[in-house]
Design an enzyme around this catalytic site. Sequence first.
Site, PDB file in Angstrom:
ATOM      1  N   ASP A 492       0.842  -1.194   0.000  1.00 13.61           N
ATOM      2  CA  ASP A 492       0.000   0.000   0.000  1.00 13.61           C
ATOM      3  C   ASP A 492       0.877   1.244   0.000  1.00 13.61           C
ATOM      4  O   ASP A 492       1.921   1.288   0.651  1.00 13.61           O
ATOM      5  CB  ASP A 492      -0.900  -0.005   1.238  1.00 13.61           C
ATOM      6  N   HIS A 495       4.473   4.039  -3.649  1.00 12.35           N
ATOM      7  CA  HIS A 495       5.272   5.127  -4.208  1.00 12.35           C
ATOM      8  C   HIS A 495       5.796   6.082  -3.152  1.00 12.35           C
ATOM      9  O   HIS A 495       6.702   6.868  -3.421  1.00 12.35           O
ATOM     10  CB  HIS A 495       4.463   5.901  -5.248  1.00 12.35           C
ATOM     11  N   ASP A 593     -10.194   2.939  -5.331  1.00 13.73           N
ATOM     12  CA  ASP A 593      -9.868   4.357  -5.512  1.00 13.73           C
ATOM     13  C   ASP A 593     -10.712   4.995  -6.609  1.00 13.73           C
ATOM     14  O   ASP A 593     -10.793   6.217  -6.695  1.00 13.73           O
ATOM     15  CB  ASP A 593      -8.382   4.512  -5.865  1.00 13.73           C
TER      16      ASP A 593
END
Length: 1499
Positions: A492, A495, A593
């Site tokens: 999760d 990035h 999302d």
Amino acid sequence: MHLTSDVITLATSELFPLQRVSFELQFRLGPTLQGKNVRVYTNYPDVGEHFDRHTFKALEWHNPTGREDDSDKFCSLDLQIAGSYEYYFGHGHEEKSGGGYVVVDPVLRSGADNHHVPLDSITIQTYLSKCLGHLDDWPDRLRVAKESGYNMIHFTPLQTLGKSRSCYSLADQLSLNPEFSPPGKNYTWTDVGELVQKLNTDWNVICITDVVYNHTASNSPWIKEHPECGYNMVNSPHLRPAWVLDRAIWHMSCNMADGKYSAMGLPAQVQNEGHLGVIRDVLWGQVFPKIKLWEFFQIRIESAVEEFRDLLTDGEISSCTFSFFLSSKSPQAILEACNLLWGRLEEINQEQYQQILNHQQQVNCIVGNVVYERLADHGPKLGPVTRKDPIVTRYFTFPFEEKSLEDDLQMIDHPEKSHHFLALNGWVMGDDPLRNFAEPGSNVYIRRELICWGDSVKLRYGNKPEDCPYLWAHMLKYTEITAKHFAGVRLDNCHSTPLHVAEHMLAAARAVRSNLYVIAELFTGSELIDNVFVNRLGITSLIREAMSAGDSHEEGRLVYRYGGEPVGAFYQPSLRPLVPTIAHAMFLDVTHDNECPIKLRSAYDLLPSSAIVSMACCCSGSTRGYDEMVPHQISVVKEERLYPKWSSDAQASSTGEVNLKTGIIAGKLALNKMHQELAYKGFNQVYVDQVDEDIVAVTRHCPSTHQSVVAVCRTAFHDPKYHQYRTEVPPMFIPGKIEEVVLEARVIDRHAGTYRKCEKYINGMPEYTVEIKEHIQLRDSGVVKHTGVTSKGSSEFVEEIVFERLTPGSVIAFRVSLDPKAQELVGTIRYHLIQFSPKYKPGSWSNQQTPAILEKPLAQMMSKLTLADMNLLMFRCDSEEQEDGGGCYNIPSWTSFKYGGLQGLMSVMADIRSKNDLGHPVCDNLRQGDWMIDYVSNRLVNHGGALGEVGKWFEEMFHYLKHIPRYLIPCYFDAILVGAYTTALDSTFKMMSSFVQNGSTFVKLLALGSVQMCGVGSSPALPPLSLALPDVPYRLNKETGKKEQCCVSLAAGLPHFSSGIFRCWGRDTFIALRGLMLVTGRHLEARNIILAFAGTLRHGLIPNLLGKGICARYNCRDAVWWWMQCIQDYCSMVHEGTAILHCPVLRMYPRDDSEANTPGTPVSQPLFEVIHEAMTRHMQGINFRERNAGPKIDMHMKDEGFNVVAKVHHDTGFVYGGNRFNCGTWMDKMGESEKARNKGIPATPRDGSAVEIVGLSKSALRWLVDLNKKGLVEPTHSADINKGKEVTVSYEDWNNKIQAKFEKNFYVSHDEKDPNEKHPDLVHKRGIYKDSHGASSPWCDYQLRPNFCIAMVVAPELFTVKRAWEALEVTEKKLLGPLGMKTLDPDDMVYCGVYDNALDNDDYNKARGFNYHQGPEWLWPIGYFLRAKLYFAKKLGKETYEQTVYLVKSILSQHYVHLERSSWKGLPELTNENGQYCPFSCESQAWSISTVLEVLHDM
């Protein structure tokens, strides 16, 4: 994988994923590293060892040939363990010159039989764990995934959640969420693990879950006990200004909520632009002035200057600094220095103040956040500002009672309180994902650029475990628990997770579960940066979203982008370069999302978009709720309802139960089954067809059985109830035979009530369901009607499909096979290809009516071919083909192949094959007709004999090929060619020397130059040999029917010197003969060429231009010496080679004035007598005028140039000759430009004694003396006419004379007063050897050229070792180019490195290529330069020799690369300066290839 010195710049952004099954990874040296002592290190563990990413081991190099060069040298890894592995390499004194990563995919297994689950077969469904209820109820809720056909379940974190209830804000990473335990029970991780294992064993469902490393819930108990694990005001003082601003904004929110700005026109409820303007006014007018953020960045000037004053006064500043400020130590000087410092500090403060004003553009970020959260239609519209919903989300925790801003700010100086002010996490739009935005140097928090998650504290790991021991240990245990119970993890917020942290944790996870499946969703905006994460972390699949597509065209493009090879892709070799690729995709129709697709598109689009996703050749999947048609986004934060359970008896109106009639579940089940079947059965080729603006057809194809599944999906991005779609749908033409309709389905309305949101369960829309049929015949379809079989040409059978009810929201999938005849033909082709590779066995079909020619292995037929036959089979350029009345195959609007033989095709196909470039003109030509196919076979059949048999083999194979579907012809045509080509290579090398057979790839490539250059044309190129000579090849002349000799001749270069009278040149032939014929073992053919040229001896010379002997020109002084050098080499290299000296030579010109083919009895004599004649004629002096002198034989030469002179100097023994109007050596450019006035003037006459001729003559004399001592030849002397008298000179005396005089006359000494130097004023380089001696233009003697290297190789005894080495060093520095040797010193005034034969201007030195040998870099001399280096290096000792070997390998690596990449498979005649391509050069030159091969032979 090739290692090159620049790989480090690309390593982490290029992706090299490998499946673990049957892969060996080899590291090979790129051209920049060959010849160097390269060491390769990797952290891939040995068998049985624990993986430690910081522990590297050196890999062992293997060189299969154990000799020559580094072209085949490799080290390897047998990849058995999944994960990310780093490698680096160094050479010389560099420990790390480059490096990169390799990702090894895990092997996933499921079921009671523990069967392998291919990655591309994965169909995954995501569940919010908090919505599953008690653990006892999970099987009933998870059964929905099983019954819907999913084989993988993704759980959001199962840990205790934080106060926000977000699935990704965890209060305790180590404890199982207590909500999963019903009253009276206390389930543990063990119970979860048992359930996960049961799902795997009983349902064939693999389970993965999330790991969250970047943050923890703000109410995590452990973060309160260990605030050092976050970014607080004690360990991160750089965040203090941002914290102050955050508190000020909080108090502004409180004031708004309390109505304190009402008088200014700012209520708690923000409703319009006016309110936004007041917010700006408050920030600028009240908030910023009050907190004075700039003071955090100001230097206290007064105290700083005072401290500086004290240091100056006490003399505590270093002298250098002191002298900078002071000219003396007087009070006045000190005062001036302090004033100077004061002024500079004020400037710095002003700069910092201005920077803070720039930071205060955060007003725009604050207002933008308010707009989204309270005004935007697509935002949450939070309503009035309250303490629960402040004007903007807080950036820091504040675990204390609410007080005034002034009281809050005082706490910052109290560590026991301020270390609890923790920075919250979030994400930054457009930020560098490789940068930690909470670390010093980032202004994200003070500029309010963070989109903050108000419930999650950002974790501060530092650089290593010692920097924050508790946090690392806590998260490590969390990781191990997860890896113990789940087959994989989703990273999760990947990035924003520090890479070194994720690396450490995943290494620990893989220590627990070696085949850990790792997925992630990255928002970097760059595939290159994505690859950095994939490489470093060993991510198996990256999540990709179909919802990112704005229309059906883009959705189809994503399928093409993320999955599979193109349909009809070429078969790749087993050993092939590892090329960078994109990350493996997990392609999802929706994620949590995404906005709800029903809102963004329509309910009718769910099925066709899912079908498009399912047809991708990668992982596919969805989120629970999509299939049930839940008409809103299921929030990971706010959703608290439970998922419905599975019940086969569920009613359409039921909210707590679902079954196949719910939503699109039945359609998804069919799609998931199809997706898995396609992966398991190898349907790894993909074709996407945009039929119209709404219809996408996706084909999945199996390259072994050639079955296909074609899914036609009509999307409904707009609700059909309100959008007008086309009523007519274009027909489709599907190649092959439709076996069945795999499924046809469409979303339909049903009367089951309208959607009402259930308070307890996450329910979908009951008013829609799927109408579906599976595995039906085409005639039973309700979507299409079959209009019959049509044909596109003789081999393209298609079925035309007309759609009747392909309504928006519909999907139909066809299973298609080749028509029975085509299927049989393809199977037969595959059967006959098995002889080349077992990979063709699947789908092969043994035909009972196989033609006899195909019953024999092709290798058996190839074994009957000669190397001359191989020349025709493999090569022959266009002019050679034209001599036989043909030509190379030409594709209109493209170009012609370089060769008529197989190499012409293979050179082009190599690039097409590796890129799967099915749109290439060659592929188009193959699909459009049989012309190229017929060309290949007819060309050989027409030749007859053993070649004709091979041609018939092609003919029969192509008979099958012509009748398969045209889209398959390129790949099978290539497969047939590759098989035949590799078989031909094997047969070719078996006929060559052991040096070639056991040699490296580089050696073999160079040896092919022998096949390329040596052939037999339609008419003999060589003069006839003696009838008494045994083993001369004969054939019947096609025109006369008479028997004629058909000896192999050697072309000088391709394409310019390959046919007719310009094919054979004496000089070129004998410079190339040692490498191309003797080294390769073609001894008999070499003998014939030597004897054929011997027969043309005239005036003591052999021809330059042979012209079949009839049109010979005797205008070169060096060819005869190269001829004698080859005879010497033949004698030493061939078993009983001296026998050639007694072979009969048929003299074409018994006397100098004889006409060719003089009638009467042929004159025949032993070869040694011809050699003696040549020596004697030189000693007597050669002086004649060329026959037919004038424009007829040379339109540019002046009259004096036709006078040929070659003599021996009585004092030195040097052969000399020529004049300033001709050029008798290899540097033979004659001026051609009248405009530049160089016509008829040689650019490089090299008259006098050319250094290489002196060396070659010395070599011949030494050899003759040695032969005489062994009693092998007579006589031992040569007649010399001196002052009218015949004087006998022995070969030994002549030899000794040259030995004694050479260095005195050719070496340019460092001694400026050297008595041997006749022209000291012309010396411009010392420590070298002259290019000539006694030239008519003395300055030419002193030009630095590479020719003395030839003398060093053939007569090394002439050179002093130390002097020779120094001269070679100068040559290397000045003349060595990437591929060749500069033909003239760049310091020379007439040097010009670019050859342009078309240029005709007034430049004397360049016009019409006058500079041919005045700078351009010729390749063949480099062979002699390197051989000379190796010879003299060995004389200087082991260390020098080893260094020289490294140098030679490094230089030759460039030739290897050129040879590999060249479509001619050759080395050029020359290049322009610095290795630049020269369009006027022969693309492949015999002597270029030969001399490089000789270097490898010497090594």
